[in-house]
Write an enzyme that holds these catalytic residues in place. Structure first.
Site, PDB file in Angstrom:
ATOM      1  N   GLU A 156      44.768  33.449  33.267  1.00 13.40           N
ATOM      2  CA  GLU A 156      45.101  32.156  32.688  1.00 13.40           C
ATOM      3  C   GLU A 156      44.002  31.853  31.664  1.00 13.40           C
ATOM      4  O   GLU A 156      42.819  31.918  32.000  1.00 13.40           O
ATOM      5  CB  GLU A 156      45.128  31.075  33.776  1.00 13.40           C
ATOM      6  CG  GLU A 156      45.583  29.760  33.204  1.00 13.40           C
ATOM      7  CD  GLU A 156      45.563  28.599  34.187  1.00 13.40           C
ATOM      8  OE1 GLU A 156      45.288  28.816  35.381  1.00 13.40           O
ATOM      9  OE2 GLU A 156      45.805  27.475  33.713  1.00 13.40           O
TER      10      GLU A 156
ATOM     11  N   ARG B 100      39.405  39.651  46.764  1.00 13.49           N
ATOM     12  CA  ARG B 100      38.672  39.351  45.546  1.00 13.49           C
ATOM     13  C   ARG B 100      37.207  39.722  45.693  1.00 13.49           C
ATOM     14  O   ARG B 100      36.683  39.845  46.796  1.00 13.49           O
ATOM     15  CB  ARG B 100      38.845  37.894  45.129  1.00 13.49           C
ATOM     16  CG  ARG B 100      38.302  36.868  46.101  1.00 13.49           C
ATOM     17  CD  ARG B 100      38.305  35.459  45.475  1.00 13.49           C
ATOM     18  NE  ARG B 100      39.566  35.106  44.870  1.00 13.49           N
ATOM     19  CZ  ARG B 100      39.689  34.621  43.610  1.00 13.49           C
ATOM     20  NH1 ARG B 100      38.637  34.451  42.852  1.00 13.49           N
ATOM     21  NH2 ARG B 100      40.859  34.294  43.140  1.00 13.49           N
TER      22      ARG B 100
ATOM     23  N   LYS C  29      36.386  30.229  37.619  1.00 10.70           N
ATOM     24  CA  LYS C  29      36.267  29.701  36.257  1.00 10.70           C
ATOM     25  C   LYS C  29      36.012  28.203  36.267  1.00 10.70           C
ATOM     26  O   LYS C  29      35.314  27.686  35.404  1.00 10.70           O
ATOM     27  CB  LYS C  29      37.554  30.012  35.478  1.00 10.70           C
ATOM     28  CG  LYS C  29      37.610  31.442  34.990  1.00 10.70           C
ATOM     29  CD  LYS C  29      38.889  31.706  34.248  1.00 10.70           C
ATOM     30  CE  LYS C  29      40.036  31.868  35.214  1.00 10.70           C
ATOM     31  NZ  LYS C  29      41.310  32.169  34.574  1.00 10.70           N
TER      32      LYS C  29
HETATM   33  P1  ATP Z   1      39.361  31.825  38.965  1.00  6.97           P
HETATM   34  O1  ATP Z   1      39.455  31.284  40.357  1.00  6.97           O
HETATM   35  O2  ATP Z   1      38.066  32.412  38.630  1.00  6.97           O
HETATM   36  O3  ATP Z   1      39.881  30.871  37.942  1.00  6.97           O
HETATM   37  P2  ATP Z   1      41.870  33.028  38.921  1.00  6.97           P
HETATM   38  O4  ATP Z   1      42.400  33.956  39.935  1.00  6.97           O
HETATM   39  O5  ATP Z   1      42.396  31.640  38.887  1.00  6.97           O
HETATM   40  O6  ATP Z   1      40.322  33.057  38.993  1.00  6.97           O
HETATM   41  P3  ATP Z   1      43.195  34.182  36.717  1.00  6.97           P
HETATM   42  O7  ATP Z   1      42.915  33.992  35.292  1.00  6.97           O
HETATM   43  O8  ATP Z   1      44.456  33.678  37.258  1.00  6.97           O
HETATM   44  O9  ATP Z   1      41.967  33.588  37.474  1.00  6.97           O
HETATM   45  O10 ATP Z   1      42.982  35.704  37.135  1.00  6.97           O
HETATM   46  C1  ATP Z   1      43.538  36.806  36.501  1.00  6.97           C
HETATM   47  C2  ATP Z   1      43.525  37.941  37.466  1.00  6.97           C
HETATM   48  O11 ATP Z   1      42.202  38.240  37.890  1.00  6.97           O
HETATM   49  C3  ATP Z   1      44.342  37.641  38.700  1.00  6.97           C
HETATM   50  O12 ATP Z   1      45.185  38.721  38.979  1.00  6.97           O
HETATM   51  C4  ATP Z   1      43.311  37.440  39.769  1.00  6.97           C
HETATM   52  O13 ATP Z   1      43.807  37.825  41.000  1.00  6.97           O
HETATM   53  C5  ATP Z   1      42.156  38.318  39.300  1.00  6.97           C
HETATM   54  N1  ATP Z   1      40.876  37.818  39.792  1.00  6.97           N
HETATM   55  C6  ATP Z   1      40.326  36.602  39.583  1.00  6.97           C
HETATM   56  N2  ATP Z   1      39.160  36.477  40.228  1.00  6.97           N
HETATM   57  C7  ATP Z   1      38.940  37.642  40.879  1.00  6.97           C
HETATM   58  C8  ATP Z   1      37.905  38.146  41.726  1.00  6.97           C
HETATM   59  N3  ATP Z   1      36.842  37.406  42.046  1.00  6.97           N
HETATM   60  N4  ATP Z   1      38.027  39.407  42.190  1.00  6.97           N
HETATM   61  C9  ATP Z   1      39.083  40.160  41.859  1.00  6.97           C
HETATM   62  N5  ATP Z   1      40.091  39.762  41.073  1.00  6.97           N
HETATM   63  C10 ATP Z   1      40.036  38.513  40.585  1.00  6.97           C
HETATM   64 MG    MG Z   2      43.077  30.000  38.383  1.00  2.60          MG
END
Ligand code: ATP
Ligand code: MG
Length: 550
Positions: free
Chosen positions: A34, A259, A269
């Protein structure tokens, strides 16, 4: 050296089976960020996993921006994400924006209504929460649940036309209010948001929710394996429901993995954005940030990050990785690659009283003591030098083998010097030390007359280049027991950056941003991207040694 990711993991096994059984001829994965912030090292784990999986099975990987929430998204983030994925060494097959599927998603919502599988609900957000029930109690059906198809179609169209305010109405899937899985209790699939979208502008004022949008995005692109993190495990039944009830041709399979979490590091983020907004750090690329941009500015290399991601592996069990493991991989990558140099970070003036006033001699010093192929460089030496403040002590403890009054040490690559005199300011601080050198002891001449126990590094005072050094500590303190539940902003390490004004060897004048060096005894350093010829800035990537063993 690249760590190979040939070792198997449960996701590879699934993919292999799907290919062997003929379920798929070709696999397609995606990385779906995102665009609401910069990528971090956790995303790197997902990037490496998705791209290398497709690579290994000769499939494809899309970069897809999951941009269905207009409020938090921005083109700055889109651009940084593309840059970071490329910098990590990956090239996507297709670049997609979920927002380009809004029309298609809307049509699928209409299909659900026509099938009696979705309805417009007027309950307030609070009421919806109340009606949802709890883990132990079933939910209550909304009084709007049995609206007719016609009424629902009409209301959805009015929602789309902007006839209602934010929050006044939502579109919900009609599934099961007594499902043991809370996600199946008539989840919201569309909401009203009168907000400009970075891609679609003001075209839409209703936006699909993640749980509805994501499976459709995957299905539209023909993603075969939709890999996400563990917190979506409970959403999988809904994911499958959406694909099925929306009658999507391609049926992707959602697979969850754990994760990445790292000690002394916040990774979401949302939290990282708070650090930026609260000016705790100097932007998303602050070298203390676990963002890809921050790691790059700190001096990490794509190789080191990829190797780290491969080494931590892929599993279903949540775990916490020691931050020293990341440091291990950058040391391992840089050690054989980068030139070594001398620098003085906390300078103390040394005068060699018996060295001729105007003389400068060029000494030949090996670039890499461990590897003769590293070549040699010419380093000027003259009467006035800088040494490290802590390489001198007026009243040393036992076993201190560096410089103190009456003691003799080797200046690396140069001569033996003996300390004779200490000059102090009015407050009693040592500001200069006076030594004599012994011309017989020049390095490389095979002098064996006597031995010294210490070797210290130095730079020539007149020709050295004034430089700033930034030394980093973890941004977040790990306070162990008792720190759970504490807001992470209360755990900020107030000493996470130390700024020092020192000197580098004269040839370093020529360095370019992102050049990397091993500065003897101090560690690996990266030239900051904002460094200029007039003001050199070196970021310490990592110190030379750690006790950490893989
Ligand atoms: P955040 O909580 O940091 O905003 P998110 O999962 O909301 O992370 P996205 O932009 O939706 O962020 O993530 C894109 C991809 O990266 C998704 O497939 C998510 O599962 C993966 N991802 C995000 N954080 C991690 C992590 N700490 N370890 C492994 N994969 C991750
Ligand atoms: Mg998110």
């Amino acid at each position: 050296m690249e760590v190979t990711s040939s070792t198997s993991n449960f996701i590879k096994n699934i993919v292999k089976e799907d290919i062997d059984s003929g379920k798929h001829k070709e696999i397609i994965t995606r990385f779906p960020p995102e665009p609401n912030g910069y990528l971090h090292i956790g995303h790197a784990k997902s990037i490496v996993l998705n791209f290398e999986l497709a690579d290994e099975f000769k499939g494809k990987t899309n970069l897809r921006f999951d941009d269905t929430n207009p409020i938090k998204e921005d083109t700055e983030y889109v651009e940084s994400i593309e840059e970071d994925v490329r910098w990590l060494g990956f090239e996507w097959d297709e670049l997609y924006f979920a927002s380009n599927y809004f029309e298609e998603m809307y049509k699928r919502a209409i299909l659900l209504i026509k099938k009696g599988k979705a309805y417009v609900c007027d309950l307030t957000p609070e009421e919806i929460r109340e009606y949802r029930g709890t883990l132990t109690e079933p939910g209550k059906e909304s009084p709007y649940r049995n609206r007719t198809v016609e009424e629902n179609l009409d209301l959805l169209e009015k929602m789309k036309k902007g006839e209602f305010k934010d929050g006044e109405k939502v579109l919900r899937a009609k599934i099961d209010m007594s499902s043991p899985n809370m996600n199946m209790r008539d989840p919201i699939i569309y909401r009203i948001a009168h907000a400009s979208h970075h891609n679609t502008g003001d075209k839409w004022c209703i936006y699909p929710m993640y749980d509805f949008a994501h499976p459709l995005e995957d299905a539209i692109e023909g993603i075969t394996h939709s890999i996400c993190t563990l917190e979506f495990e409970d959403h999988r039944p809904l994911y499958d429901w959406v694909v099925k009830e929306c009658e999507m041709e391609n049926v992707p399979q959602q697979i969850e993995f754990a994760r990445l979490n790292i000690t002394n590091t916040v990774m979401s983020k949302r939290k990282l954005k708070l650090l930026v907004d609260e000016k705790v750090v100097d932007g998303w690329d602050d070298p203390r940030m676990p963002t890809i941009a921050g790691l790059r500015r700190r001096g990490y290399t794509p190789e080191a990050i990829r190797n780290f991601c491969r080494a931590i592996g892929v599993s279903k069990a949540n775990s916490l990785v020691d931050s020293q493991m990341l440091e291990h991989f950058i040391r391992e990558d840089l050690m054989p690659k980068v030139p070594r140099t001398m620098a003085v970070l906390r300078p103390l003036k040394m005068i060699i009283t018996n060295y001729p006033e105007d003389q400068v001699e060029m000494l030949e010093i090996e670039n890499n003591g461990d590897n003769p192929e590293g070549g040699v460089r010419q380093v000027p030496f003259s009467r006035e030098l800088y040494i490290e403040q802590d390489d001198f002590m007026e009243n040393p403890p036992k076993k201190y083998h560096r410089l103190y009054p009456g003691n003799e040490v080797r200046l690396k690559g140069a001569y033996f010097v003996k300390c004779n005199d200490v000059i102090k300011d009015d407050n009693g601080n040592v500001i200069e030390i006076h030594c004599t050198y012994d011309i017989e002891t020049k390095s490389g001449t095979g002098f064996t007359g006597r031995k010294v126990k210490g070797t210290i590094h130095w730079v020539d005072a007149k020709s050295a280049v004034a430089s700033e050094f930034r030394l980093y500590e973890p941004l977040i303190l790990d306070e162990g027991e008792g720190s759970e539940g504490k807001h992470f902003l209360e755990q900020i390490n107030s000493n996470s950056m130390e700024v020092l004004q020192g000197f580098v060897e004269p040839y370093m004048k020529e360095v370019k941003p992102q050049d990397k060096f091993q500065i003897v005894r101090h560690g690996y350093f990266n030239v900051d991207p904002n460094s200029t010829e007039g003001k050199l800035v070196f970021n310490r990537i990592v110190s030379l040694k750690s006790s950490f063993k893989l």
